[in-house]
Motif scaffolding. Structure first.
Motif, PDB file in Angstrom:
ATOM      1  N   THR A 190     -17.050  -8.889  -6.631  1.00 50.13           N
ATOM      2  CA  THR A 190     -18.027  -9.814  -6.631  1.00 50.13           C
ATOM      3  C   THR A 190     -17.424 -11.230  -7.505  1.00 50.13           C
ATOM      4  O   THR A 190     -16.359 -10.572  -8.274  1.00 50.13           O
TER       5      THR A 190
ATOM      6  N   THR B 187     -19.153 -12.825  -0.923  1.00 45.69           N
ATOM      7  CA  THR B 187     -20.507 -11.348  -1.131  1.00 45.69           C
ATOM      8  C   THR B 187     -21.294 -12.026  -2.716  1.00 45.69           C
ATOM      9  O   THR B 187     -21.036 -12.894  -2.817  1.00 45.69           O
TER      10      THR B 187
ATOM     11  N   THR C 260     -24.661 -11.128  -4.619  1.00 48.11           N
ATOM     12  CA  THR C 260     -25.333 -10.128  -5.676  1.00 48.11           C
ATOM     13  C   THR C 260     -26.481 -10.186  -6.594  1.00 48.11           C
ATOM     14  O   THR C 260     -26.644 -11.767  -6.953  1.00 48.11           O
TER      15      THR C 260
ATOM     16  N   ARG D  93     -26.601  -2.962  -9.752  1.00 52.04           N
ATOM     17  CA  ARG D  93     -26.999  -4.669  -9.032  1.00 52.04           C
ATOM     18  C   ARG D  93     -27.240  -4.622  -7.582  1.00 52.04           C
ATOM     19  O   ARG D  93     -26.710  -3.400  -7.197  1.00 52.04           O
TER      20      ARG D  93
ATOM     21  N   HIS E 291     -25.210  -5.441  -4.176  1.00 49.93           N
ATOM     22  CA  HIS E 291     -24.175  -6.098  -3.704  1.00 49.93           C
ATOM     23  C   HIS E 291     -24.307  -5.875  -1.669  1.00 49.93           C
ATOM     24  O   HIS E 291     -24.512  -5.094  -0.792  1.00 49.93           O
TER      25      HIS E 291
END
Length: 337
Positions: free
Chosen positions: A223, A258, A260, A325, A327
């Motif tokens: 990320t 990506t 997130t 988190r 992703h």
């Protein structure tokens, strides 16, 4: 009379399927020879696809007497042989049974070197006679370090093979120069940044390292540090979101994006959110991979998809690290104009 939940629990677990892909001469058959002789795959059913009317590759693969090797010759599975694959996977559970018991515990499909794996994966994910019986365990792609740069420059199918992979096996590392190593690794950082990578010599690798890849490779998501504030359909409240994108030169047309999320997600809105994300991405979606923090769940959930076909999220045993988190990686392809 049993309720519907009891009926569902009585259904057999989906059979894991591993797809082995890679361009011509990249070492797939050499790798397969090593894999099928190991205990982890001693009860695997191997399906080998060859390009051409005469099937030979299955004769080059050593296997135990307990294994089934089913050749599919005459073309690529990505085009007109997909119907044969559906019939094979539909029928093998009873064709290769003894006393009513299936004689294999997983399926390993080796595609031809010219095959685009995306249509094959879409068939596994969405065909009504297969999607409930089988689940994708992972996509393995072999890549020749010596000739990889030339292969990627000249053959779009090789790019799509790499973009689809959960694990990339770099072959012939002892024959490649330092410049070839560096150049190819730079390309892989853009083509498929989330895929695991390993160098192998003469096809030697422990089969255990290539199982359950769909769950394992989500931990490698990359990320950026640039925050974007937005509201997602997954949750009733605004989310802090991070978004990163990387692209190859224009002639490749591949991009890995990506997304997130900083806060836990609601499971119920996941399909709608995925659809909204893909609608905003450039080109065609090839693969979707993600590790999700779901509201109220103590463990992460893995999610993956092919094109617009999404598999149900699967709970994992534990978090891989302290990062909580979510992703999600989208790999897309935009054809050259």
């Amino acid at each position: 009379m049993p309720d519907s939940s009891q009926a569902r629990s009585a259904l057999p677990a989906p059979i894991p399927v591993t797809l082995l892909t890679g361009f011509l001469g990249s070492g797939k058959t050499t790798l397969l020879n090593h894999l099928v002789q190991q205990p982890a795959l001693c009860h695997a059913l191997v399906v080998i696809n060859e390009f051409g009317q005469t099937a030979l590759d299955h004769l080059l693969v050593a296997h135990s007497t307990e294994q089934v090797v089913a050749p599919l010759a005459g073309g690529c599975l990505c085009c007109h042989l997909r119907g044969d694959l559906v019939q094979t996977l539909r029928d093998i559970t009873w064709r290769f049974a003894r006393n009513g018991q299936r004689q294999f515990d997983r399926v390993l499909i080796e595609t031809s070197g010219l095959a685009d794996p995306i249509p094959i994966l879409q068939t596994l994910a969405s065909h009504p006679q297969l999607s409930g019986r089988y689940r994708l365990d992972g996509v393995i792609c072999t890549l020749d370090l010596c000739h990889g740069n030339e292969t990627l420059a000249q053959h779009p199918a090789a790019l799509r093979q790499l973009a689809s992979a959960d694990c990339i096996l770099l072959t012939k590392p002892d024959q490649a120069s330092a410049a070839q190593h560096a150049s190819l690794r730079l390309q892989l950082d853009h083509i498929n940044p989330s895929a695991a990578r390993m160098e192998i010599r003469h096809g030697a690798i422990a089969a255990d390292q290539l199982l359950e890849l769909v769950s394992a490779t989500h931990h490698a998501a990359r990320t950026s540090n640039t925050p974007i504030t937005g509201t997602a359909l997954l949750s009733p409240h605004p989310l802090s979101m991070r978004h990163a994108g990387s692209t190859l030169p224009a002639d490749h047309g591949l991009a890995a994006t990506t997304v997130t999320f900083e806060t836990p997600l609601a499971l119920a809105g996941l399909p709608q959110w995925i659809a909204a994300q893909t609608a905003n991405l450039p080109g065609h979606v090839l693969r979707i991979k993600g590790l999700l923090h779901i509201e109220g769940a103590a463990v992460p959930y893995a999610i993956h998809g092919v094109g617009h076909s999404i598999y149900p999220p699967v709970p994992l045993q534990s978090w891989p690290n302290v990062d909580r988190r979510s992703h999600v990686i989208f790999i897309t392809h935009t054809p050259a104009v």
